[in-house]
Design a protein around this motif. Sequence first.
Motif, PDB file in Angstrom:
ATOM      1  N   VAL A   1     126.880  57.345 -61.486  1.00  0.00           N
ATOM      2  CA  VAL A   1     126.078  56.283 -61.097  1.00  0.00           C
ATOM      3  C   VAL A   1     124.678  56.652 -61.329  1.00  0.00           C
ATOM      4  O   VAL A   1     124.114  57.514 -60.775  1.00  0.00           O
ATOM      5  CB  VAL A   1     126.140  56.124 -59.637  1.00  0.00           C
ATOM      6  CG1 VAL A   1     125.262  54.910 -59.172  1.00  0.00           C
ATOM      7  CG2 VAL A   1     127.625  55.299 -59.213  1.00  0.00           C
ATOM      8  N   LEU A   2     124.072  55.691 -62.465  1.00  0.00           N
ATOM      9  CA  LEU A   2     122.465  56.090 -62.782  1.00  0.00           C
ATOM     10  C   LEU A   2     121.740  55.392 -61.680  1.00  0.00           C
ATOM     11  O   LEU A   2     121.956  54.775 -60.788  1.00  0.00           O
ATOM     12  CB  LEU A   2     122.155  55.553 -63.956  1.00  0.00           C
ATOM     13  CG  LEU A   2     123.055  56.319 -65.147  1.00  0.00           C
ATOM     14  CD1 LEU A   2     122.546  55.397 -66.608  1.00  0.00           C
ATOM     15  CD2 LEU A   2     122.914  57.593 -65.413  1.00  0.00           C
ATOM     16  N   PHE A   3     120.442  56.258 -61.448  1.00  0.00           N
ATOM     17  CA  PHE A   3     119.476  55.804 -60.366  1.00  0.00           C
ATOM     18  C   PHE A   3     118.229  55.810 -60.998  1.00  0.00           C
ATOM     19  O   PHE A   3     117.567  56.522 -61.732  1.00  0.00           O
ATOM     20  CB  PHE A   3     119.590  56.684 -59.309  1.00  0.00           C
ATOM     21  CG  PHE A   3     118.334  56.645 -58.090  1.00  0.00           C
ATOM     22  CD1 PHE A   3     118.187  55.306 -57.769  1.00  0.00           C
ATOM     23  CD2 PHE A   3     117.853  57.635 -57.788  1.00  0.00           C
ATOM     24  CE1 PHE A   3     117.369  54.871 -56.677  1.00  0.00           C
ATOM     25  CE2 PHE A   3     116.734  57.428 -56.540  1.00  0.00           C
ATOM     26  CZ  PHE A   3     116.358  56.093 -56.332  1.00  0.00           C
ATOM     27  N   SER A   4     117.482  54.598 -60.879  1.00  0.00           N
ATOM     28  CA  SER A   4     116.111  54.258 -61.384  1.00  0.00           C
ATOM     29  C   SER A   4     115.512  54.187 -60.164  1.00  0.00           C
ATOM     30  O   SER A   4     115.375  53.258 -59.388  1.00  0.00           O
ATOM     31  CB  SER A   4     115.995  52.822 -62.146  1.00  0.00           C
ATOM     32  OG  SER A   4     114.785  52.614 -62.536  1.00  0.00           O
TER      33      SER A   4
ATOM     34  N   LEU B   1     125.977  61.054 -58.625  1.00  0.00           N
ATOM     35  CA  LEU B   1     124.589  60.411 -58.825  1.00  0.00           C
ATOM     36  C   LEU B   1     123.765  60.977 -59.668  1.00  0.00           C
ATOM     37  O   LEU B   1     123.563  62.262 -59.548  1.00  0.00           O
ATOM     38  CB  LEU B   1     123.889  60.271 -57.396  1.00  0.00           C
ATOM     39  CG  LEU B   1     122.704  59.456 -57.187  1.00  0.00           C
ATOM     40  CD1 LEU B   1     122.897  57.999 -57.554  1.00  0.00           C
ATOM     41  CD2 LEU B   1     122.056  59.620 -55.777  1.00  0.00           C
ATOM     42  N   ILE B   2     122.858  60.177 -60.736  1.00  0.00           N
ATOM     43  CA  ILE B   2     122.186  60.662 -61.777  1.00  0.00           C
ATOM     44  C   ILE B   2     120.823  60.102 -61.844  1.00  0.00           C
ATOM     45  O   ILE B   2     120.765  58.840 -62.468  1.00  0.00           O
ATOM     46  CB  ILE B   2     122.908  60.566 -63.067  1.00  0.00           C
ATOM     47  CG1 ILE B   2     124.176  61.100 -63.065  1.00  0.00           C
ATOM     48  CG2 ILE B   2     121.846  61.308 -64.106  1.00  0.00           C
ATOM     49  CD1 ILE B   2     125.114  60.984 -64.302  1.00  0.00           C
ATOM     50  N   ALA B   3     119.623  60.734 -61.200  1.00  0.00           N
ATOM     51  CA  ALA B   3     118.539  60.142 -61.102  1.00  0.00           C
ATOM     52  C   ALA B   3     117.812  60.472 -62.519  1.00  0.00           C
ATOM     53  O   ALA B   3     117.882  61.571 -63.006  1.00  0.00           O
ATOM     54  CB  ALA B   3     117.809  60.283 -59.812  1.00  0.00           C
TER      55      ALA B   3
ATOM     56  N   ALA C   1     127.694  52.800 -63.847  1.00  0.00           N
ATOM     57  CA  ALA C   1     127.021  51.879 -62.888  1.00  0.00           C
ATOM     58  C   ALA C   1     125.707  52.278 -62.608  1.00  0.00           C
ATOM     59  O   ALA C   1     125.342  53.604 -63.109  1.00  0.00           O
ATOM     60  CB  ALA C   1     127.679  51.994 -61.502  1.00  0.00           C
ATOM     61  N   MET C   2     124.739  51.362 -62.086  1.00  0.00           N
ATOM     62  CA  MET C   2     123.324  51.939 -61.658  1.00  0.00           C
ATOM     63  C   MET C   2     122.876  51.168 -60.545  1.00  0.00           C
ATOM     64  O   MET C   2     123.116  50.147 -60.033  1.00  0.00           O
ATOM     65  CB  MET C   2     122.408  51.281 -63.000  1.00  0.00           C
ATOM     66  CG  MET C   2     121.210  51.988 -63.030  1.00  0.00           C
ATOM     67  SD  MET C   2     120.319  51.548 -64.665  1.00  0.00           S
ATOM     68  CE  MET C   2     118.821  52.529 -64.796  1.00  0.00           C
TER      69      MET C   2
ATOM     70  N   ASP D   1     127.043  51.605 -47.805  1.00  0.00           N
ATOM     71  CA  ASP D   1     127.242  50.491 -47.982  1.00  0.00           C
ATOM     72  C   ASP D   1     127.068  50.124 -49.505  1.00  0.00           C
ATOM     73  O   ASP D   1     127.877  49.195 -50.104  1.00  0.00           O
ATOM     74  CB  ASP D   1     126.516  49.232 -47.231  1.00  0.00           C
ATOM     75  CG  ASP D   1     126.890  49.601 -45.699  1.00  0.00           C
ATOM     76  OD1 ASP D   1     127.929  50.158 -45.391  1.00  0.00           O
ATOM     77  OD2 ASP D   1     126.161  49.292 -44.554  1.00  0.00           O
ATOM     78  N   VAL D   2     125.828  50.252 -50.008  1.00  0.00           N
ATOM     79  CA  VAL D   2     125.405  50.034 -51.224  1.00  0.00           C
ATOM     80  C   VAL D   2     126.376  50.679 -52.071  1.00  0.00           C
ATOM     81  O   VAL D   2     127.083  49.972 -53.236  1.00  0.00           O
ATOM     82  CB  VAL D   2     123.901  50.328 -51.575  1.00  0.00           C
ATOM     83  CG1 VAL D   2     123.686  50.294 -53.045  1.00  0.00           C
ATOM     84  CG2 VAL D   2     123.194  49.430 -50.744  1.00  0.00           C
ATOM     85  N   LEU D   3     126.681  51.806 -52.137  1.00  0.00           N
ATOM     86  CA  LEU D   3     127.318  52.445 -53.171  1.00  0.00           C
ATOM     87  C   LEU D   3     128.882  51.969 -53.296  1.00  0.00           C
ATOM     88  O   LEU D   3     129.566  51.902 -53.946  1.00  0.00           O
ATOM     89  CB  LEU D   3     127.480  54.072 -52.998  1.00  0.00           C
ATOM     90  CG  LEU D   3     126.193  54.823 -53.099  1.00  0.00           C
ATOM     91  CD1 LEU D   3     126.276  56.294 -53.063  1.00  0.00           C
ATOM     92  CD2 LEU D   3     125.766  54.513 -54.846  1.00  0.00           C
TER      93      LEU D   3
END
Length: 292
Positions: free
Chosen positions: A37-40, A63-65, A102-103, A281-283
Motif C-alpha cells: 500500500v503506497l502512501f502519499s 505500507l510504503i510512504a 493500492a494507495m 477502518d481505512v486500510l
Amino acid sequence: MSTSEWTAPPARTGEQPLTGARVLGWAEWGPEDGTPVLFSPGAATSRDLGFGPDAVTALGVRLIALDRPGLGASTPAPGRTFADFAEDVREFAARRGLGRPAMVGNSQGAPFALACAAEQGVIGALAVVSGADEVGHPAFAAGLPEGLARLVRLSVEDPDAAEKEFAGFTPQAMWDMVTAHSPARDLAVYQEPGFAAAYRGAMERAFARGPEGYARDTVLAMGRWEIELSDIDVPVDLWYGDEDTSHSPDQGVTLAGRVPRAVHHLVPGAGGALLWTHAEDVLRVLLERHAG
C-alpha cells in the motif's frame, strides 16, 4: 523518531533510483511480504511519518510512504506536474515489483494520489483521507475565506509568483497553522508528545533540501488541478471527519461527485486526524476494494 499509538518509526527506509539520475525516497512499515500500500503524505511532511502501526501489522500491510520530489530524500524536479508524479510512482512500483498497488493519499498528498488513479495502470485502488480538495474549482469560488481565495487566485493566475510566496513557508509555520486551526479532537492527537515529536521531525526532514518541494506541491494543489478525474477507473473511497473544516469546503461531497463510482464516508465525531484515529477502518476497506 518517537513512538505513539498513532505512528511509529519506519521498519525500513531507502532511495529508489529513477530515470534521469533522480531518486525517490521511501519508508516502509509492516511485513516485507505484506500487501503493498503506497502512501502519499500530507503537506510539508516526509516519508517517515506513517500511520496505523498496529493496523498495518494486523492486516498484513506493507505500507510504503513516498517523499515527493524535492521533499525529504527525493531529488528535486523543478516544474513537475501531477502527471509527472504519477509516472514516478509507475516507475517506482515497476522497479520494486509491486504490480498495481493500492494507495492512500492524505491532506495535500491527496491530489497527487488522485493523479495516480487517473493514469491507466498505476494503482489498483485508492483511499483519500482528509484530502485537500480542489479549492480552485468554480464550485467553491463564492465561499472561500478571503485569505485562501487570494492564494487560490494567485496560484491560478500567476503560479510562479505563488510558488515564490509559498517558498517562504517553514516547518514551524506549518506546525503553528495546524495547531491554530484544528479542533480539540485533533489536537489530542497532534499534541500527544510522541506524535508531536514524530510529526515535527517529519516536517523538518521534508524541508532538508529547502522549501522548493513544498512550494511546488502547494501551487499545484491550490491551483486548478490538471487531473482528469473522470478517467479514474479504480475504486476510490473518500474519507472525511464531520468535524474537519480545513481540508474541503464541503467535506468531499463535490469531489466524490466528480470521481466515477467514488464512495464517500463522513465519519461522526472525527476531525482532520482521521488517518491516524481510524487507520484500521481505512486500510480494511482499501484492501477489500483492491482485492475486489
